[in-house]
Design a protein around this motif. Structure first.
Motif, PDB file in Angstrom:
ATOM      1  N   ARG A   1       0.850  -1.187   0.000  1.00 14.37           N
ATOM      2  CA  ARG A   1       0.000   0.000   0.000  1.00 14.37           C
ATOM      3  C   ARG A   1       0.887   1.238   0.000  1.00 14.37           C
ATOM      4  NH1 ARG A   1      -2.111  -0.527   4.751  1.00 14.37           N
ATOM      5  NH2 ARG A   1      -3.868  -1.777   4.075  1.00 14.37           N
ATOM      6  N   GLN A   2       0.697   2.110  -0.974  1.00  6.88           N
ATOM      7  CA  GLN A   2       1.448   3.354  -1.049  1.00  6.88           C
ATOM      8  C   GLN A   2       0.726   4.422  -0.220  1.00  6.88           C
ATOM      9  OE1 GLN A   2       4.354   3.555  -2.577  1.00  6.88           O
ATOM     10  NE2 GLN A   2       4.310   1.551  -3.535  1.00  6.88           N
ATOM     11  N   MET A   3       1.458   5.045   0.700  1.00  6.10           N
ATOM     12  CA  MET A   3       0.859   6.022   1.598  1.00  6.10           C
ATOM     13  C   MET A   3       1.458   7.401   1.348  1.00  6.10           C
ATOM     14  SD  MET A   3       0.918   3.739   5.090  1.00  6.10           S
ATOM     15  CE  MET A   3       0.064   5.007   6.020  1.00  6.10           C
ATOM     16  N   THR A   4       0.565   8.386   1.212  1.00  4.37           N
ATOM     17  CA  THR A   4       0.971   9.768   0.980  1.00  4.37           C
ATOM     18  C   THR A   4       0.680  10.598   2.217  1.00  4.37           C
ATOM     19  OG1 THR A   4       0.477   9.558  -1.376  1.00  4.37           O
ATOM     20  CG2 THR A   4       0.647  11.791  -0.497  1.00  4.37           C
ATOM     21  N   TYR A   5       1.567  11.507   2.524  1.00  3.95           N
ATOM     22  CA  TYR A   5       1.398  12.335   3.718  1.00  3.95           C
ATOM     23  C   TYR A   5       0.174  13.229   3.579  1.00  3.95           C
ATOM     24  CZ  TYR A   5       2.517  15.350   7.672  1.00  3.95           C
ATOM     25  OH  TYR A   5       2.473  16.029   8.857  1.00  3.95           O
ATOM     26  N   GLN A   6      -0.767  13.051   4.472  1.00  3.38           N
ATOM     27  CA  GLN A   6      -2.002  13.830   4.471  1.00  3.38           C
ATOM     28  C   GLN A   6      -2.340  14.203   5.908  1.00  3.38           C
ATOM     29  OE1 GLN A   6      -4.736  11.143   2.495  1.00  3.38           O
ATOM     30  NE2 GLN A   6      -4.243  11.997   0.491  1.00  3.38           N
ATOM     31  N   PRO A   7      -1.893  15.362   6.369  1.00  6.38           N
ATOM     32  CA  PRO A   7      -2.143  15.751   7.760  1.00  6.38           C
ATOM     33  C   PRO A   7      -3.623  15.854   8.059  1.00  6.38           C
ATOM     34  CG  PRO A   7      -1.338  17.614   6.484  1.00  6.38           C
ATOM     35  CD  PRO A   7      -1.178  16.390   5.620  1.00  6.38           C
ATOM     36  N   ALA A   8      -3.980  15.515   9.293  1.00  7.85           N
ATOM     37  CA  ALA A   8      -5.381  15.555   9.704  1.00  7.85           C
ATOM     38  C   ALA A   8      -5.869  16.999   9.754  1.00  7.85           C
ATOM     39  CB  ALA A   8      -5.532  14.910  11.078  1.00  7.85           C
ATOM     40  N   GLY A   9      -7.170  17.176   9.517  1.00  6.80           N
ATOM     41  CA  GLY A   9      -7.744  18.512   9.570  1.00  6.80           C
ATOM     42  C   GLY A   9      -7.341  19.323   8.355  1.00  6.80           C
ATOM     43  N   HIS A  10      -7.350  20.609   8.533  1.00  9.05           N
ATOM     44  CA  HIS A  10      -7.076  21.509   7.404  1.00  9.05           C
ATOM     45  C   HIS A  10      -5.726  22.196   7.517  1.00  9.05           C
ATOM     46  CE1 HIS A  10     -11.192  20.970   6.037  1.00  9.05           C
ATOM     47  NE2 HIS A  10     -11.614  21.227   7.267  1.00  9.05           N
ATOM     48  N   ARG A  11      -4.944  21.849   8.526  1.00  7.89           N
ATOM     49  CA  ARG A  11      -3.636  22.463   8.680  1.00  7.89           C
ATOM     50  C   ARG A  11      -2.628  21.819   7.734  1.00  7.89           C
ATOM     51  NH1 ARG A  11      -1.662  22.042  14.586  1.00  7.89           N
ATOM     52  NH2 ARG A  11      -2.356  19.887  14.272  1.00  7.89           N
ATOM     53  N   ALA A  12      -1.805  22.637   7.147  1.00  9.30           N
ATOM     54  CA  ALA A  12      -0.731  22.112   6.287  1.00  9.30           C
ATOM     55  C   ALA A  12       0.485  21.828   7.159  1.00  9.30           C
ATOM     56  CB  ALA A  12      -0.396  23.115   5.196  1.00  9.30           C
ATOM     57  N   ALA A  13       0.298  20.971   8.158  1.00  7.89           N
ATOM     58  CA  ALA A  13       1.355  20.702   9.129  1.00  7.89           C
ATOM     59  C   ALA A  13       2.404  19.780   8.526  1.00  7.89           C
ATOM     60  CB  ALA A  13       0.757  20.071  10.385  1.00  7.89           C
ATOM     61  N   ALA A  14       3.671  20.059   8.862  1.00  8.11           N
ATOM     62  CA  ALA A  14       4.766  19.207   8.397  1.00  8.11           C
ATOM     63  C   ALA A  14       4.985  18.025   9.320  1.00  8.11           C
ATOM     64  CB  ALA A  14       6.045  20.025   8.287  1.00  8.11           C
ATOM     65  N   VAL A  15       4.300  18.041  10.478  1.00  8.42           N
ATOM     66  CA  VAL A  15       4.487  17.014  11.495  1.00  8.42           C
ATOM     67  C   VAL A  15       3.118  16.609  12.036  1.00  8.42           C
ATOM     68  CG1 VAL A  15       5.579  16.433  13.686  1.00  8.42           C
ATOM     69  CG2 VAL A  15       6.671  18.084  12.165  1.00  8.42           C
ATOM     70  N   GLU A  16       2.911  15.298  12.204  1.00  8.91           N
ATOM     71  CA  GLU A  16       1.695  14.771  12.813  1.00  8.91           C
ATOM     72  C   GLU A  16       2.075  13.709  13.829  1.00  8.91           C
ATOM     73  OE1 GLU A  16      -1.805  15.321  12.233  1.00  8.91           O
ATOM     74  OE2 GLU A  16      -1.006  17.177  11.380  1.00  8.91           O
ATOM     75  N   THR A  17       1.198  13.425  14.764  1.00  6.71           N
ATOM     76  CA  THR A  17       1.463  12.385  15.753  1.00  6.71           C
ATOM     77  C   THR A  17       0.260  11.474  15.907  1.00  6.71           C
ATOM     78  OG1 THR A  17       0.634  13.647  17.646  1.00  6.71           O
ATOM     79  CG2 THR A  17       2.950  13.949  17.047  1.00  6.71           C
ATOM     80  N   MET A  18       0.509  10.280  16.432  1.00  9.54           N
ATOM     81  CA  MET A  18      -0.571   9.377  16.808  1.00  9.54           C
ATOM     82  C   MET A  18      -0.055   8.430  17.883  1.00  9.54           C
ATOM     83  SD  MET A  18      -0.975   6.383  13.907  1.00  9.54           S
ATOM     84  CE  MET A  18      -1.329   7.499  12.567  1.00  9.54           C
ATOM     85  N   THR A  19      -0.967   7.840  18.614  1.00 13.49           N
ATOM     86  CA  THR A  19      -0.598   6.857  19.626  1.00 13.49           C
ATOM     87  C   THR A  19      -0.614   5.467  19.014  1.00 13.49           C
ATOM     88  OG1 THR A  19      -2.881   6.501  20.322  1.00 13.49           O
ATOM     89  CG2 THR A  19      -1.640   8.274  21.437  1.00 13.49           C
ATOM     90  N   PHE A  20      -0.032   4.502  19.710  1.00 14.19           N
ATOM     91  CA  PHE A  20      -0.115   3.123  19.248  1.00 14.19           C
ATOM     92  C   PHE A  20      -1.556   2.612  19.330  1.00 14.19           C
ATOM     93  CE2 PHE A  20       4.485   2.865  19.248  1.00 14.19           C
ATOM     94  CZ  PHE A  20       4.720   1.921  18.257  1.00 14.19           C
ATOM     95  N   ASP A  21      -2.356   3.163  20.235  1.00 11.67           N
ATOM     96  CA  ASP A  21      -3.780   2.801  20.266  1.00 11.67           C
ATOM     97  C   ASP A  21      -4.439   3.140  18.939  1.00 11.67           C
ATOM     98  OD1 ASP A  21      -3.785   1.791  22.838  1.00 11.67           O
ATOM     99  OD2 ASP A  21      -4.353   3.700  23.762  1.00 11.67           O
ATOM    100  N   ARG A  22      -4.147   4.329  18.417  1.00  9.43           N
ATOM    101  CA  ARG A  22      -4.719   4.734  17.127  1.00  9.43           C
ATOM    102  C   ARG A  22      -4.160   3.883  15.997  1.00  9.43           C
ATOM    103  NH1 ARG A  22      -8.817   5.773  14.099  1.00  9.43           N
ATOM    104  NH2 ARG A  22      -8.451   7.312  12.440  1.00  9.43           N
TER     105      ARG A  22
END
Length: 286
Positions: A5-26
């Motif tokens: 599966r090819q994955m492209t960086y798509q930050p959550a929401g409408h912010r053009a953030a260069a960095v995103e985070t998530m937990t292992f639960d997510r």
């Protein structure tokens, strides 16, 4: 074996953030056990628990107080993360703001797994927590550069083995970048020496100093890694691999691959498929 599966960086929401985070639960909610390849960096910092992740055919443990760094383009699979506690940081290659960390993330030779020494952990934990706090701030209250500054601090605190990249000779840095850009078309050391304007001996000495390998071996290893990705995950035939990687025909590619790995492409592909099936379902018949 499922196709990657090819994955492209798509930050959550409408912010053009260069960095995103998530937990292992997510991650557990999103993970289906498939293989994936992203166009962004994935940095996992593990607080507790045990698990496994496979990065480019190598299995890495997820253990307490450890970190796993998956660079763009690396094929990876989260094999066992049921009991893992921690956070993942997703970021684009241009996110770090210091010269040292930018050179670090530009390296195609990132070491995937590292246990954090006990003496370093409090600093890593503090840098990670400060970073997470800033990332969670409302957009109107968060200067956009702060998450990237704190990401750079976290990378520096992790002090991965490849951090020595900042001290590598410029000759090797140029060679490494050129190989990454052109290994599909050019396999000879002489091409890179001519293109970069160095004597072959100068180039070989720089590569040997940093990697312990000859320039030719470095090029071969990079081609073999890409060939394995194409065979195992994109399920290409030897003929299509040959065309993709700049070989004149399937026979020529097969000779190259067998010399480098000890197996013909088809046999290696079949063995990889069996290993994949066993890992997905240990009780399935071989």
């Amino acid at each position: 074996m499922s196709v990657i599966r090819q994955m492209t960086y798509q930050p959550a929401g409408h912010r053009a953030a260069a960095v995103e985070t998530m937990t292992f639960d997510r991650l557990r909610e999103l993970n289906d056990g498939g293989t994936q390849r992203a166009d962004f960096h994935v940095l996992a910092v593990v607080d507790a628990g045990h698990g496994t992740v496979t990065v480019d055919f190598l299995h890495h443990p997820l253990t307490e107080r450890s970190a796993v760094w998956i660079p763009p383009g690396a094929v990876h699979r989260w094999d066992d993360i049921a009991g893992v506690v921690g956070h993942l940081v997703l970021f684009v290659p241009t996110a770090p703001v210091t010269l040292a960390t930018r050179e670090l993330v530009a390296s195609p030779d990132l070491v995937a797994h590292r246990s954090v020494p006990d003496a370093d952990w409090p600093f890593v934990e503090m840098a990670r927590d400060h970073f997470l706090l800033e990332v969670s701030a409302p957009p109107e209250n968060a200067p956009t550069e702060l998450p990237q500054i704190l990401l750079s601090a976290l990378l520096a605190r992790l002090r991965p083995p490849h951090a020595q990249a900042r001290f590598t000779p410029p000759v090797f840095q140029l060679f490494r970048s050129s190989v990454e850009a052109h290994f599909r078309e050019h396999h000879a050391t002489g091409y890179y020496a001519r293109t970069l304007g160095f004597a072959p001996r100068t180039l070989s000495r720089a590569v040997q100093q940093v990697t312990g390998r000859t320039a030719k071996a470095y090029i071969v290893d990079r081609i073999v890694l890409e060939a394995k990705r194409l065979l195992a995950h994109d399920r290409l035939t030897a003929a299509r691999c040959a065309a993709t990687l700049g070989f004149p025909d399937a026979s020529n590619f097969s000779v190259f691959f067998r010399k480098a790995t000890g197996m013909r492409p088809g046999a290696w592909q079949a063995a990889a498929a069996v290993e994949w099936a066993v890992q997905r379902d240990p009780d399935a018949p071989n």
